[in-house]
Design a protein around this motif. Structure first.
Motif, short mmCIF file in Angstrom:
data_model
loop_
_atom_site.label_atom_id
_atom_site.label_comp_id
_atom_site.label_asym_id
_atom_site.label_seq_id
_atom_site.Cartn_x
_atom_site.Cartn_y
_atom_site.Cartn_z
N THR A 2 2.01 99.40 -56.19
CA THR A 2 1.00 99.60 -55.15
C THR A 2 1.33 98.77 -53.90
O THR A 2 1.20 99.25 -52.78
CB THR A 2 -0.39 99.20 -55.69
OG1 THR A 2 -0.66 99.99 -56.84
CG2 THR A 2 -1.47 99.45 -54.65
N CYS A 58 3.70 102.57 -53.28
CA CYS A 58 4.08 103.65 -54.20
C CYS A 58 2.90 104.04 -55.08
O CYS A 58 1.96 103.27 -55.26
CB CYS A 58 5.22 103.20 -55.12
SG CYS A 58 6.78 103.01 -54.26
N LEU A 59 2.99 105.23 -55.66
CA LEU A 59 2.02 105.67 -56.64
C LEU A 59 2.58 105.39 -58.03
O LEU A 59 3.78 105.41 -58.24
CB LEU A 59 1.75 107.17 -56.49
CG LEU A 59 1.23 107.57 -55.11
CD1 LEU A 59 1.15 109.09 -55.00
CD2 LEU A 59 -0.15 106.95 -54.87
N GLN A 103 2.69 98.89 -47.02
CA GLN A 103 1.32 99.37 -47.26
C GLN A 103 0.70 99.91 -45.99
O GLN A 103 -0.52 100.09 -45.92
CB GLN A 103 0.47 98.24 -47.84
CG GLN A 103 0.87 97.91 -49.27
CD GLN A 103 -0.05 96.91 -49.90
OE1 GLN A 103 -1.21 97.20 -50.18
NE2 GLN A 103 0.44 95.72 -50.12
N GLN A 113 -3.95 91.28 -61.36
CA GLN A 113 -3.06 92.33 -61.84
C GLN A 113 -3.19 92.59 -63.34
O GLN A 113 -3.03 93.70 -63.78
CB GLN A 113 -1.61 92.02 -61.45
CG GLN A 113 -1.13 90.60 -61.75
CD GLN A 113 -0.79 90.37 -63.20
OE1 GLN A 113 -0.43 91.29 -63.91
NE2 GLN A 113 -0.90 89.13 -63.65
N ALA A 119 -2.86 98.60 -61.06
CA ALA A 119 -2.46 99.18 -59.77
C ALA A 119 -3.50 98.94 -58.67
O ALA A 119 -3.20 99.06 -57.49
CB ALA A 119 -2.18 100.67 -59.92
N LYS A 120 -4.74 98.57 -59.04
CA LYS A 120 -5.77 98.36 -58.02
C LYS A 120 -6.05 96.89 -57.77
O LYS A 120 -7.05 96.52 -57.16
CB LYS A 120 -7.06 99.06 -58.45
CG LYS A 120 -6.93 100.57 -58.34
CD LYS A 120 -8.23 101.26 -58.60
CE LYS A 120 -8.09 102.75 -58.28
NZ LYS A 120 -9.30 103.48 -58.61
#
Lengths: 132, 492, 455
Positions: free
Chosen positions: B179, B183-184, C177, C318, C323-324
């Motif tokens: 992330t 990226c996914l 990002q 993490q 991922a969030k």
């Protein structure tokens, strides 16, 4: 066995939907979901006026061991977030279908027609399937 | 263990201080040129204590900790091996400590020579073509690695590749890193034997695949046997392979990530190369790359020019992913890793992987004989293994966490609990090569004793620990009623 | 060798228990064709005595007698107690304090650190450290994008007076990002308010405000903070912790204070060490605590009702949020944070203020001494703190080489970073420098300049 009131609609991602008298919707997480998360320590609700799409992450419920997004079951405009939860996130644990509601939504025109919401019996089946 | 210690502010007395540590007072005139509106109106809240008071306070705090120097610390995935004292002593020679990072390279040739040799040795043990030392922790190295993968695809005009494939048992840093690199994440399952599900992998790869992140041996404590096939599938789809070096200790001197087909790797020097964990860092997350990613290494990198060494920067590596630290990363940690590698030498490095594996398999065998269940009983352990206490949790109502807490009373640090999430009621146990057989046997005895308690006197286990400075802490209260800084009026 | 205690008898007994013939057999699941036999590129082992000689010889080749470089890393006195305690095995060889009951020492120390850093910066909450000042700055930019709900542009204004390496680290860390960094022009070593005019009416996520800035100059922090807030942007302070003993803390900047404050912690008891390990610090408002990356310790009660310490708000991190997560950071710079906490306890408010004042006084002496030489002048008119830019009538690099030959690290040549400043040198003195040291620098520079003029 968790509590699944017969008068509500549900999603597979464990949100419940109550249709209020004026046609607007009240949304929260189910008894099963709050039990799986454990004691909530923080809840973030959407601000009034925000436009959301179906399936969009709208709220976050956080316990000491997990944080989960809560998704909008249908598209629409947020009318209000439950302000009480800022000070009392545990309302979601103690009254998931009552004072622990998360936000109220005015569905977009025709939004309800396009989505499949579950009745209590079907949601109960989802829970049983997950238990196996 | 000592019980509790006051917060340092509670020792504070106005006007007291360790005055021997202070410079002479230059007087208020020294600050006369600073405009009043930029000055501080009130002194900051800092403790006012004498030197001996401070020394006693922090020494007592240290005594409230478990550490490798005091206790067996079989924390899975963390490689808590002995941190040799020599590494600390010789990394802290005064000339190394005093050197400013922007001082001329001519005044740091001894240091730079160590760093260059470290780069070369890390290339050799991992089978990679280039190494950069600047990432400051494992997650920082992961970031560098995935950023290089993205830069590589972009440089080929292949910018649509933004999916990173991650096995579901991966460390949480893997998806978090993907992330951070924009990226996914696509998670794929592992099969019942703990190997990557190849059919799921084949279905997941495609024109959007940037790469796959793998730990091998995996977080399940077993070697990924189909690694050559995984590499072929991902490479044929146009993706690259990322090696998470968290478990490098298991294979040191036996097999190299570069030979397995990996394109990029990060190494946790604070695990495999025994630099200290320091209660949460500093680490060092050096990265290694194969041919294709060489131009993208983060700067600075040590280069050799004629007889001397110098830093290579953006002008030498114009395609670099850039600079990740203000200077050159955790130099002092890198020196400790360098000293450790010189102490081990070629033969010692081979023995690390061998004895880490011997200790893990021995401990696994002894624990299964004592009545515990291995999560993957048909597999060899790597340098670590997983027990599942699902049966004990069901039959005795005593959880893996209860066992972990009770172990503290027996003088052992707990193994990693509830990771990987895939295995219910799990303990991930990594003994490391530096522990003796006697220590492993004593751990087995403690586990057996706790198992006995769990059936005879379960309350003793579920309410553990009983001998630590505190009992189990109320995490819900900690998160609901945030108390993150000491205040004079706070309840004690 | 390799700190492995096993005897041959141990190995035999352990293999017998496992039911294996050899250690090699334990690796049978690794495909044979992948295995290696030896590591020819690794030298033979040295014992500790040999390693000691090697490292001492390497160390003796390094270093200069007198250092006058700052530029983000500062040479301060470090009390002996700091590293004597920090390197105790109980701190040095412990892991991240996940098992709270067996890690109360580290956890309480982090809580004390959070209190001290929050106090120094005048902010409400702090985390347990970031990698370094530059990476903390990058994380602050990412945090601002999460925290500023009024902004959707992910656009960060970065003064040209911010450390050039910090700007590069931010770019490398956050550009993937989608963050956009826009650099503000520099005038007289400062960020003029007029530089912000072109952003009026636009969506700006945050404004970075360095104090003191890279040149040692003091920015108009109140006006810059107020500008940010008037334009729905967050104010991110980038500060030197020593300076905060005497300079206004970010929490008091402008009408409402800065929103996030970060900086390099190295001046607080951490040796220069060629660049690391150092540590970054990060503080913020209580409202933004859930957007903050990194570990945070809280005080709570145990099952017996006694106070104790634990990692809290871990759902941001993490290992739970995957991922969030707010960041992928896990291992940070715990041991350096330990050193800083002991350092701040020994210095206290008075000692730290004296250190800051003394360092500033020495730098003023240095500037006065060097600008007495013909061809050397102060570059900027404004007030500065413990670091300053000098302008020369000739290239700086040869002068620095001549000084190095006399054992003096004379400062940082700014021409590669700021060619528009001409022949500019960034110099710094701290409380560690005596009047004699400064006189030596002056004499050596006078000689070097005379030689350069004659050549």
């Amino acid at each position: 066995m968790s509590n699944v009131p017969a008068d509500l609609k549900y999603t597979r991602s464990h949100e419940w939907i109550r249709t209020l008298a004026d046609g607007t919707l009240e949304i929260g997480v189910t008894d099963h979901a709050q039990d799986a998360l454990g004691d909530l320590v923080f809840v973030e609700v959407p601000e009034a006026g925000r436009t959301v799409k179906a399936g969009e992450a709208c709220a976050v419920v956080e316990s000491v061991k997990a944080a989960s997004d809560v998704y909008a079951p249908v598209a629409g405009e947020v009318l209000a977030g439950n302000a009480q939860l800022a000070a009392q996130p545990d309302l979601v644990n103690s009254q998931p279908y009552g004072a622990g509601w998360l936000w109220r939504l005015k569905p977009a025109a025709g939004a309800l027609a396009g989505v499949e919401l579950l009745g209590a019996a079907d949601y109960q089946k989802v829970l049983e399937a997950e238990a196996h | 263990m000592p019980q509790q210690e006051k917060v340092i502010f509670e020792y504070s007395t106005p006007g007291r201080g360790a005055e021997d540590q202070w410079p002479q007072d230059p007087g208020e005139a020294a600050l006369a040129d600073l405009p009043a509106q930029l000055r501080r109106a009130h002194p900051p809240q800092l403790p006012e204590v004498g030197e001996l008071e401070a020394v006693r306070h922090f020494t007592r705090l240290s005594q409230l900790n478990f550490s490798i120097d005091t206790h067996f610390y079989p924390l899975g995935s963390c490689t808590m091996k002995y941190n040799p004292k020599a590494c600390n002593q010789y990394a802290m020679l005064p000339q190394f400590l005093a050197r400013h990072p922007l001082a001329p390279e001519s005044s740091g040739q001894g240091f730079l020579e160590c760093m260059h040799e470290l780069q070369e040795m890390l290339k050799e043990v991992t089978g990679m073509r280039g190494v950069a030392l600047s990432p400051m922790a494992g997650a920082h190295g992961e970031f560098a690695g995935v950023a290089m993968i993205r830069a590589y695809h972009r440089s080929r005009g292949d910018a649509a590749r933004n999916e990173i494939i991650v096995p579901e048992a991966a460390h949480g840093t893997n998806p978090a890193t993907a992330t951070m690199c924009g990226c996914l994440v696509r998670e794929i399952p592992v099969d019942a034997q703990g190997d990557v599900d190849l059919a799921a992998l084949k279905a997941a790869v495609g024109p959007k695949t940037a790469g796959i992140m793998l730990t091998n041996p995996s977080t399940l404590g077993v070697f990924e046997r189909h690694i050559a096939e995984v590499a072929r599938i991902v490479h044929e789809a146009g993706g690259l392979l990322y090696y998470d070096g968290a478990n490098l200790n298991a294979i040191l001197g036996k097999v190299r990530p570069g030979d397995m087909g990996f394109d990029v790797i990060h190494m946790n020097l604070h695990k495999t190369f025994s630099t200290p964990h320091g209660g949460g860092g500093p680490g060092a997350g050096a990265v290694g790359v194969g041919e294709r990613l060489l131009p993208f290494l983060p700067v600075p990198v040590v280069g050799r020019d004629g007889g001397g060494y110098r830093w290579l920067d953006e002008s030498d590596l114009p395609q670099t992913i850039g600079r990740l630290s203000c200077f050159m990363g955790n130099a002092g940690v890198l020196l400790r890793a360098y000293i450790y590698m010189r102490l081990l030498g070629r033969e010692g490095m081979r023995r690390v992987g061998e004895f880490a594996t011997l200790n893990a398999n021995y401990l696994l065998r002894r624990l299964t004989e004592a009545g515990f269940d291995a999560a993957y009983p048909q597999r060899r352990a790597s340098h670590e293994f997983i027990l599942t206490l699902k049966r004990q949790a069901r039959d005795l109502n005593v959880t893996a966490m209860d066992f972990a807490k009770r172990l503290l009373d027996y003088g052992f640090h707990a193994p990693t609990t509830y990771f990987p999430l895939l295995v219910p009621e799990c303990l991930l146990i990594e003994p490391t090569e530096t522990e003796s057989r006697e220590t492993l046997d004593a751990f087995v005895t403690a586990m057996s004793q706790i198992l006995k308690e769990a059936s005879e006197e379960p309350g003793r286990v579920t309410s553990a620990p009983h001998t630590m400075p505190v009992r189990r802490l109320d995490d819900v209260r900690a998160a609901r009623q945030l108390d993150l800084t000491w205040k004079p009026t706070a309840p004690s | 060798m390799a700190f492995i205690p096993h005897t041959e008898a141990d190995v035999a007994a352990m293999l017998a228990a496992i039911g294996a013939d050899s250690i090699e057999q334990l690796f049978e699941e690794i495909p044979r064709e992948l295995r290696i036999r030896s590591l020819d590129g690794i030298p033979e082992a040295l014992n500790e005595m040999q390693v000691g000689r090697l490292m001492s010889a390497r160390a003796q080749r390094d270093g200069l007698r007198l250092n006058f470089i700052g530029a983000g890393a500062y040479e301060h006195h470090i009390p002996s107690a700091v590293w004597a305690i920090t390197t105790r095995g109980e701190f040095y060889s412990a892991y991240t304090p996940y098992q709270a009951e067996a890690s109360q020492g580290t956890l309480q120390l982090i809580y004390e650190f959070q209190t001290m850093i929050a106090g120094l910066t005048g902010m409400q909450v702090a985390n347990a450290s970031m990698y370094d000042g530059a990476s903390a700055c990058a994380e602050a930019a990412l945090m601002a994008v999460r925290a500023n709900r009024k902004s959707h542009a992910a656009r960060i204004l970065v003064p040209g007076t911010l450390h050039p390496h910090y700007r590069r680290v931010m770019q490398a860390t956050a550009a993937n990002q989608g963050l956009k960094f826009e650099e503000l022009p520099v005038a007289e070593g400062l960020t003029p308010l007029s530089a912000l005019q072109s952003f009026e009416g636009q969506d700006v996520t945050a404004l970075l405000i360095p104090q003191p800035n890279f040149f040692g100059q003091l920015e108009a922090v109140d006006a810059l903070t107020d500008w940010a807030h008037a334009h729905n942007a967050l104010a991110i302070a980038v500060v030197n912790p020593t300076a905060l003993a005497i300079l206004k803390p970010p929490g008091e900047w402008g009408a409402d204070g800065a929103d996030i404050a970060v900086g390099e912690g190295q001046p607080l008891g951490v040796p220069l060490s060629s660049g690391g390990p150092y540590f970054g610090f990060m503080t913020t408002r209580l409202d933004f605590v859930r957007q903050m990356p990194g570990r945070i310790v809280g005080r709570t009660l145990d099952a017996a009702g006694r106070a104790g310490f634990t990692l809290t708000l871990q759902a941001r991190e993490q290992h739970i949020r995957r991922a969030k997560a707010t960041s992928n950071i896990c291992t940070n710079q715990g041991l350096l944070m330990t050193a800083a906490t002991i350092y701040l306890s020994l210095l206290g408010p008075q000692g730290l203020a004296r250190t800051a004042a003394s360092a500033h006084a020495r730098t003023r002496e240095l500037v006065a001494t060097l600008t007495r030489l013909p061809g050397v002048r102060a570059a900027f008119p404004g007030p500065y703190f413990h670091e300053a830019v000098l302008q020369f009538d000739r290239p700086v690099a040869p002068l620095l080489r001549a000084l190095a030959a006399r054992g003096i690290a004379g400062g940082l040549d700014l021409s590669p970073y700021y060619p528009q400043l001409g022949h500019a040198l960034l110099v710094c003195a701290t409380e560690t420098k005596t009047a004699e040291d400064i006189a030596q620098y002056g004499a050596a520079l006078a000689e070097a300049m005379a030689a350069a003029r004659a050549a």
